[in-house]
Design an enzyme around this catalytic site. Structure first.
Site, PDB file in Angstrom:
ATOM      1  CB  CYS A  16      28.324  11.543  62.868  1.00  0.00           C
ATOM      2  SG  CYS A  16      27.863  11.414  65.334  1.00  0.00           S
ATOM      3  N   GLY A  17      26.856  13.741  63.015  1.00  0.00           N
ATOM      4  CA  GLY A  17      25.974  14.451  63.362  1.00  0.00           C
ATOM      5  C   GLY A  17      26.499  15.528  64.122  1.00  0.00           C
TER       6      GLY A  17
ATOM      7  N   GLY B 183      27.514   9.987  68.040  1.00  0.00           N
ATOM      8  CA  GLY B 183      27.429   8.754  67.901  1.00  0.00           C
ATOM      9  C   GLY B 183      28.669   7.608  67.574  1.00  0.00           C
TER      10      GLY B 183
END
Length: 308
Positions: free
Chosen positions: A79-80, A84
């Site tokens: 993810c970024g 998360g």
């Protein structure tokens, strides 16, 4: 040349046989690059595609958790930030996900934590760096020399600690049973009042045992359970009413009435329709959870079309 060949063979033995991968939009490009690298190493990849970080992280975690411990299956999420997806992958028993921003992180995570889900950052990690991280994670066995051990074998007392941690960590977070399972009297449930199942209209449930989860479930006539799956398989026995279960993973339909029994394996996607007020007893092989694969209106439409 002989040493190089031996090293390559050792790496191949250490590497997982299968990787389950997924990402959100910020990590998709990096995930795809790492999948290409895995395929070049002849490692099987199951690509779950792109979704919200919490959904795809949880799904990878669920599937790694459901895999046999000796199956050689691990997970890869992006993810970024890489944080998360790791958080939600870690919500499943037996999953040890770690966000690794350097190859040293990956070495430590494998050596110390036996990390089986690698989380990477699509915003702060280049493709070349990610490949280095992935290679370190693939080729490092549990308790191998790593930066945290000054690149030396672990001392005996620390090696014993690491071995024991693999036994102790899976116990953390598990709810202790409220009843003594060796005593049938302690497992009697006298209160048959059921609580509504908020996520499915018309349903109510009373959990009678926490771990593994057992419950009494009721659904009103006409209710529909949209296609969904569970981390653990479950047995059920119909005590009242009539229902149909479509196992979409296997392309099978089961019409159930009073006294009928059905087992649904872990991960199998299934849809349910209730024709009468129905009550059944259900027991999962582990804790109860539920992941939807469609919405309610889609489920009703598919059933009405007869294509369920």
């Amino acid at each position: 040349m002989a040493n190089t060949t031996a090293s390559a063979a050792a790496s191949a033995d250490t590497r997982p046989r299968k990787i389950i991968a997924g990402a959100d939009g910020f990590g998709a490009e990096l995930k795809d690059a790492l999948i290409s690298h895995l395929q070049s190493l002849n490692i099987e990849v199951e690509d779950l595609g792109t979704s919200d970080y919490y959904s795809v992280g949880a799904e990878v975690g669920r599937r790694v958790s459901a895999a046999e411990s000796d199956s050689g299956t691990r997970g890869l999420v992006a993810c970024g930030t890489g944080v998360g997806v790791g958080i939600f992958a870690n919500k499943f028993p037996g999953v040890f996900a770690a966000t690794c921003l350097t190859a040293a992180d990956a070495l430590n995570a494998r050596s110390i934590n036996n990390c089986n889900v690698l989380a990477v950052s699509g915003m702060s990690t280049s493709k070349d760096s990610a490949v280095e991280i992935l290679n370190a994670w693939l080729d490092t066995p549990f308790k191998a020399p790593c930066p945290a051990s000054n690149s030396k074998p672990w001392e005996d007392n620390l090696s014993c600690f690491l071995d024991n941690s693999m036994k102790e960590m899976p116990k953390i977070g598990k709810e202790e049973s409220k009843f003594d399972s060796s005593c049938s009297i302690c497992c009697l449930v006298k209160n048959r009042e059921l609580n509504p199942i908020d996520m499915i209209p018309g349903g109510s449930m009373k959990i009678v045992r926490e771990s593994p989860t057992s419950a009494i479930v009721r659904f009103k006539a006409g209710s529909v359970e949209p296609a969904h799956h569970h981390t653990f398989g479950h047995d059920l026995v119909v005590m009242e009413g009539r229902k149909s279960v479509w196992n979409l993973s296997k392309g099978e339909k089961f019409d159930l009435g009073v006294g009928d029994y059905l087992f649904t394996p872990a991960g199998d996607v299934h849809r349910v329709k209730y024709y009468e007020d129905t009550e059944f007893f259900i027991k999962w092989d582990g804790h109860w959870d539920m992941f939807f694969d469609e919405d309610l209106e889609t489920a009703k439409s598919e059933i009405d079309k007869g294509s369920a």
